[in-house]
Motif scaffolding. Structure first.
Motif, short mmCIF file in Angstrom:
data_model
loop_
_atom_site.label_atom_id
_atom_site.label_comp_id
_atom_site.label_asym_id
_atom_site.label_seq_id
_atom_site.Cartn_x
_atom_site.Cartn_y
_atom_site.Cartn_z
N GLY A 1 -4.62 -15.58 0.22
CA GLY A 1 -4.16 -15.21 1.55
C GLY A 1 -2.99 -14.25 1.57
O GLY A 1 -2.52 -13.85 2.63
N SER A 2 -2.53 -13.84 0.39
CA SER A 2 -1.37 -12.94 0.28
C SER A 2 -1.70 -11.52 0.72
O SER A 2 -2.86 -11.11 0.79
CB SER A 2 -0.88 -12.89 -1.16
OG SER A 2 -0.40 -14.13 -1.61
N THR A 3 -0.63 -10.77 1.00
CA THR A 3 -0.72 -9.33 1.21
C THR A 3 -0.23 -8.64 -0.06
O THR A 3 0.88 -8.91 -0.52
CB THR A 3 0.13 -8.89 2.41
OG1 THR A 3 -0.38 -9.51 3.59
CG2 THR A 3 0.09 -7.38 2.58
N VAL A 4 -1.06 -7.77 -0.61
CA VAL A 4 -0.75 -7.09 -1.87
C VAL A 4 -0.79 -5.58 -1.66
O VAL A 4 -1.75 -5.05 -1.09
CB VAL A 4 -1.75 -7.49 -2.98
CG1 VAL A 4 -1.45 -6.73 -4.27
CG2 VAL A 4 -1.73 -9.00 -3.22
N ALA A 5 0.25 -4.89 -2.12
CA ALA A 5 0.29 -3.44 -2.08
C ALA A 5 0.06 -2.89 -3.49
O ALA A 5 0.64 -3.41 -4.45
CB ALA A 5 1.63 -2.94 -1.54
N VAL A 6 -0.78 -1.89 -3.60
CA VAL A 6 -1.05 -1.24 -4.88
C VAL A 6 -0.64 0.22 -4.78
O VAL A 6 -1.18 0.97 -3.96
CB VAL A 6 -2.54 -1.35 -5.26
CG1 VAL A 6 -2.79 -0.63 -6.58
CG2 VAL A 6 -2.97 -2.80 -5.36
N PHE A 7 0.32 0.61 -5.61
CA PHE A 7 0.80 2.00 -5.64
C PHE A 7 0.01 2.76 -6.70
O PHE A 7 0.11 2.49 -7.89
CB PHE A 7 2.29 2.03 -5.98
CG PHE A 7 3.19 1.59 -4.86
CD1 PHE A 7 3.93 2.51 -4.13
CD2 PHE A 7 3.31 0.24 -4.54
CE1 PHE A 7 4.75 2.10 -3.09
CE2 PHE A 7 4.14 -0.19 -3.51
CZ PHE A 7 4.86 0.75 -2.78
N GLY A 8 -0.79 3.74 -6.25
CA GLY A 8 -1.61 4.52 -7.16
C GLY A 8 -3.02 3.98 -7.23
O GLY A 8 -3.23 2.84 -7.65
N LEU A 9 -4.00 4.80 -6.83
CA LEU A 9 -5.38 4.34 -6.75
C LEU A 9 -6.27 5.03 -7.77
O LEU A 9 -7.43 5.35 -7.50
CB LEU A 9 -5.91 4.55 -5.33
CG LEU A 9 -5.18 3.74 -4.25
CD1 LEU A 9 -5.72 4.08 -2.86
CD2 LEU A 9 -5.29 2.24 -4.52
N GLY A 10 -5.71 5.25 -8.96
CA GLY A 10 -6.54 5.66 -10.09
C GLY A 10 -7.24 4.42 -10.63
O GLY A 10 -7.25 3.36 -10.01
N ALA A 11 -7.82 4.53 -11.83
CA ALA A 11 -8.59 3.41 -12.38
C ALA A 11 -7.74 2.16 -12.56
O ALA A 11 -8.18 1.04 -12.27
CB ALA A 11 -9.22 3.82 -13.70
N VAL A 12 -6.50 2.32 -13.05
CA VAL A 12 -5.65 1.15 -13.27
C VAL A 12 -5.28 0.50 -11.93
O VAL A 12 -5.31 -0.73 -11.79
CB VAL A 12 -4.38 1.54 -14.06
CG1 VAL A 12 -3.44 0.34 -14.21
CG2 VAL A 12 -4.76 2.07 -15.44
N ILE B 1 -3.27 -3.30 0.42
CA ILE B 1 -2.85 -2.00 0.95
C ILE B 1 -2.73 -1.01 -0.20
O ILE B 1 -1.96 -1.22 -1.14
CB ILE B 1 -1.50 -2.12 1.70
CG1 ILE B 1 -1.60 -3.19 2.79
CG2 ILE B 1 -1.10 -0.78 2.29
CD1 ILE B 1 -0.26 -3.51 3.44
N GLY B 2 -3.49 0.07 -0.14
CA GLY B 2 -3.45 1.09 -1.17
C GLY B 2 -2.54 2.23 -0.78
O GLY B 2 -2.61 2.72 0.34
N ILE B 3 -1.65 2.62 -1.70
CA ILE B 3 -0.71 3.72 -1.45
C ILE B 3 -1.02 4.85 -2.42
O ILE B 3 -1.01 4.63 -3.65
CB ILE B 3 0.76 3.26 -1.61
CG1 ILE B 3 1.09 2.16 -0.61
CG2 ILE B 3 1.71 4.44 -1.43
CD1 ILE B 3 0.99 0.77 -1.17
N GLU C 1 2.75 -1.47 -9.14
CA GLU C 1 3.01 -0.03 -9.27
C GLU C 1 2.23 0.49 -10.46
O GLU C 1 2.45 0.05 -11.58
CB GLU C 1 4.51 0.22 -9.45
CG GLU C 1 4.90 1.68 -9.38
CD GLU C 1 4.47 2.48 -10.58
OE1 GLU C 1 4.00 3.62 -10.41
OE2 GLU C 1 4.60 1.96 -11.71
N CYS C 2 1.32 1.45 -10.23
CA CYS C 2 0.42 1.94 -11.27
C CYS C 2 0.46 3.45 -11.43
O CYS C 2 -0.54 4.06 -11.82
CB CYS C 2 -1.01 1.49 -10.96
SG CYS C 2 -1.24 -0.28 -10.79
N THR C 3 1.59 4.08 -11.14
CA THR C 3 1.67 5.54 -11.23
C THR C 3 2.59 6.04 -12.34
O THR C 3 2.37 7.12 -12.87
CB THR C 3 2.17 6.15 -9.91
OG1 THR C 3 3.57 5.86 -9.75
CG2 THR C 3 1.40 5.60 -8.71
N GLY C 4 3.63 5.30 -12.67
CA GLY C 4 4.62 5.79 -13.61
C GLY C 4 5.67 6.66 -12.96
O GLY C 4 6.61 7.10 -13.63
N ASN C 5 5.53 6.90 -11.67
CA ASN C 5 6.53 7.68 -10.93
C ASN C 5 7.71 6.79 -10.60
O ASN C 5 7.55 5.72 -10.00
CB ASN C 5 5.89 8.23 -9.65
CG ASN C 5 6.86 9.01 -8.79
OD1 ASN C 5 7.67 8.43 -8.08
ND2 ASN C 5 6.79 10.32 -8.86
#
Length: 324
Positions: free
Chosen positions: A140-151, A168-170, A215-219
């Protein structure tokens, strides 16, 4: 290769599946014919990290981008005209045959299709494990994912499997949004579409912040935003992407004191030999979908096309068939 210490000539490649052709003296847990995934980091089974239930950072076999030789004798197993060709990440999988330390090989179910489960040997396990092993979002959580590449999409898949109610995809590339829906992403934010910091946008969308962020971007700015976007009191941010060596993480200490948690992860906190076989079984039991990550397949003779797809952001994972 960008970001790497120049070592030439070298055989690249670090995601693969294969079959054991032969084993060296003293190798007891593998035999010819075993189906395996070579992995860029290892598990010696003897060091403090391997014996710890909390760590997968093997002291002997952890990732080393600079080493181009075998650990045992400091020599390469590849050569041409008596001159050495160096290894890469202990795997060098852009080759029909390779030599790998036994601690960097995960023995898997021989019924598992190697042209599918090969993608578990790096990025997909990294993103998926960052959620299920490290962030551990309650149902039931809200999850944000930074970076929508394969990882990042693997992280979204982990959030979906965990029962997140909102994912939520960023990403600054809106072309990725439609594909991300297949991985359970329910909402999208393009930081370029607002004059407000993305962490403020997320806080307004979620009544104070998300429960978990990955966070999946490295930025480095995305890393800071990932922490500052989680809710105070219980929010957890997990860093997956690898920043530049000069990057500095800066945030107000009150963001931590207000009971936000910042974590880092390496290979999704999976121990290669102990844990990856069970991830393969998740795929075999239809608990984990891998086909949707595979966007292209090419023969090895056309490998440069794979790099073009990657550079242009046109692929998630491209299967390269050896001998073709």
């Amino acid at each position: 290769m960008q970001g790497q210490t120049p070592v030439f000539p070298r055989i690249f490649g670090h995601e693969a599946g294969g079959v054991v052709e032969s084993v060296g003296e003293g190798v007891r847990d593998l035999k010819p014919g075993d189906h395996v995934l070579p992995i860029f980091t290892g598990e010696c089974g003897e060091c403090r990290h391997c014996k710890s239930e909390e760590s997968n950072m093997c002291e002997l076999l952890r990732i080393n981008t600079d080493r181009g030789v075998m650990i045992a004798d400091g020599k390469s197993r590849f050569s041409i005209k008596s001159q050495p060709i160096y290894h890469f990440l202990g795997t060098s999988t852009f080759s029909e045959y390779t030599v790998v330390h036994s601690g960097c090989v995960a023995k898997i179910n021989p019924r598992a299709p190697l042209d599918k489960v090969c993608i578990l040997s790096c990025g997909i396990s990294t993103g998926f494990g960052a959620v299920v092993n490290v962030a551990k979002p309650p149902r039931g959580s809200t999850v944000a994912v930074f970076g929508l590449g394969a990882v990042g999409l693997a992280a979204a898949e982990g959030a979906r499997v965990s029962g997140a109610s909102r994912i939520i995809g960023i990403d600054i590339n809106p072309n990725r949004f439609e594909t991300a829906r297949k991985f359970g992403v329910t909402e999208f934010v393009n930081p370029k579409d607002s004059n407000k910091p993305v962490q403020q946008v997320l806080a307004e969308m979620t009544n104070g912040g998300v429960d978990r962020s990955i966070e999946c971007t490295g930025n480095i700015q995305a890393m800071i935003s990932a922490l500052e976007s989680v809710h105070d009191g219980w929010g957890v941010a997990v860093l997956v992407g690898v920043p530049s060596k000069e990057a500095v993480f800066q945030t107000n200490p009150m963001n931590i004191l207000n009971e936000r948690t910042l974590k880092g992860t390496f290979y999704g906190n999976y121990k290669p030999r102990s844990d990856i076989p069970s991830v393969v079984e998740k795929y075999m039991n239809k608990e984990l979908e891998l086909e949707k990550f595979i966007t292209h397949e090419i023969p090895f003779s056309e490998i440069n096309k794979a790099f073009d797809y990657m550079e242009k952001g046109e692929s998630l994972r491209c299967i390269i068939r050896m001998g073709a």
